[in-house]
Write a protein that holds these residues in place. Structure first.
Motif, short mmCIF file in Angstrom:
data_model
loop_
_atom_site.label_atom_id
_atom_site.label_comp_id
_atom_site.label_asym_id
_atom_site.label_seq_id
_atom_site.Cartn_x
_atom_site.Cartn_y
_atom_site.Cartn_z
N ASP A 212 0.96 -1.18 -0.09
CA ASP A 212 -0.05 0.18 -0.02
C ASP A 212 0.91 1.11 -0.01
N ARG A 222 -7.67 3.49 -8.74
CA ARG A 222 -8.48 2.49 -8.47
C ARG A 222 -9.92 2.48 -9.04
N PRO A 223 -10.41 1.20 -9.64
CA PRO A 223 -11.85 1.47 -9.92
C PRO A 223 -12.75 1.88 -9.14
N PRO A 224 -13.64 2.63 -9.52
CA PRO A 224 -14.84 3.22 -8.50
C PRO A 224 -15.34 1.96 -7.96
N ARG A 225 -15.85 2.05 -6.67
CA ARG A 225 -16.78 1.17 -5.91
C ARG A 225 -17.87 0.85 -6.39
N PRO A 226 -18.53 -0.42 -6.42
CA PRO A 226 -19.90 -0.37 -6.76
C PRO A 226 -20.81 0.20 -5.78
N ILE A 227 -21.98 0.66 -6.38
CA ILE A 227 -22.98 1.49 -5.57
C ILE A 227 -23.74 0.37 -4.61
N SER A 228 -23.66 0.53 -3.33
CA SER A 228 -24.24 -0.30 -2.29
C SER A 228 -25.77 -0.43 -2.68
N GLN A 231 -27.25 2.48 -1.14
CA GLN A 231 -27.17 3.96 -1.80
C GLN A 231 -28.27 3.78 -2.99
#
Length: 243
Positions: A212, A222-228, A231
């Motif tokens: 890290d 970094r790829p965007p985090r998926p929408i939970s 959300q």
């Protein structure tokens, strides 16, 4: 980074491992100038021995005087090491203190005259004894007593607290290795094999932490985090709400 691993049998107390830790660090050429420890590792005896043997300054909370909340503590008394006497906050001087043992180690016993303590208006705040016995103190040998008195005073100051706050990183490391890497789940029998497991866990922890670390300016995207789902629900509700 974890630079040293020591594995001891479960019944061994933390404080009994301090010398082995410093011996291992010294053998690797990693002797620290300061070592931040929790209260389970710190006593005046250990602080003094570590400074004399290894030249390391131990930083950690020394156990507070148990009478601190109810009356006069040992720090409220003046010790005259030349005359071997102690003077109380009311000005009464004890007879010369006598050598004794505490937990098998040399200590000094101080007993104030019973008559003086009975007549003292602060008797209840000092002796806490309704039978009128004189106040009794147990002192450490002079260098250890000075260490205890100094540390008890220092550990309530802001500079000391700011320095000791660095130990939060140690506690975070313990939490990471136990919660994320299963350090407390022994996979093998025997101290030697268990030690290998601990070393590999520490090495793996270091690898994860190093992975890290990037040179400033070259941190990969970094790829965007998926929408939970939560959300998504909030967005649907916001879209359905009339303006």
């Amino acid at each position: 980074m974890i630079v040293h691993v020591l594995t001891r049998p479960a019944p061994v107390q933390d404080i009994d491992a301090v010398d082995d830790i410093h011996a291992g660090l010294a053998a690797s050429g990693l002797t620290p100038a300061e070592h931040l420890l929790d209260s389970g590792y710190v006593t005046p005896d250990v602080i003094h021995h570590t400074a004399q043997q290894w030249g390391i300054a131990l930083i950690g909370p020394v156990r507070a005087d148990p009478r601190g909340r109810h009356g006069f503590t040992k720090e409220d008394f003046h010790v005259n090491w030349d005359d071997h006497t102690v003077t109380c906050p009311r000005g009464v001087t004890s007879p010369p203190f006598k050598p004794t043992l505490g937990d098998g180690k040399p200590r000094l016993s101080v007993l104030f005259p019973r008559a003086a303590c009975r007549a003292c208006p602060d008797r209840q705040a000092c002796t806490g004894d309704a039978n009128g016995k004189g106040r009794h103190l147990t002192l450490l040998p002079e260098p250890l007593q000075q260490i205890q008195t100094r540390n008890r005073a220092d550990q309530h100051t802001e500079p000391w607290k700011a320095c000791y706050a660095l130990r939060a990183g140690c506690e975070a490391t313990v939490s990471e290795t136990t919660r994320a890497h299963g350090l407390r789940n022994c996979r093998y029998k025997g101290l030697a094999k268990t030690h290998v497991q601990h070393v590999l866990t520490a090495a793996g922890t270091n690898v994860i932490r190093l992975a890290d670390c990037y040179t400033p300016g070259i941190i990969p995207d970094r790829p965007p985090r998926p929408i939970s789902p939560f959300q998504q629900l909030c967005r649907r509700l916001a879209a359905q709400t009339p303006e």
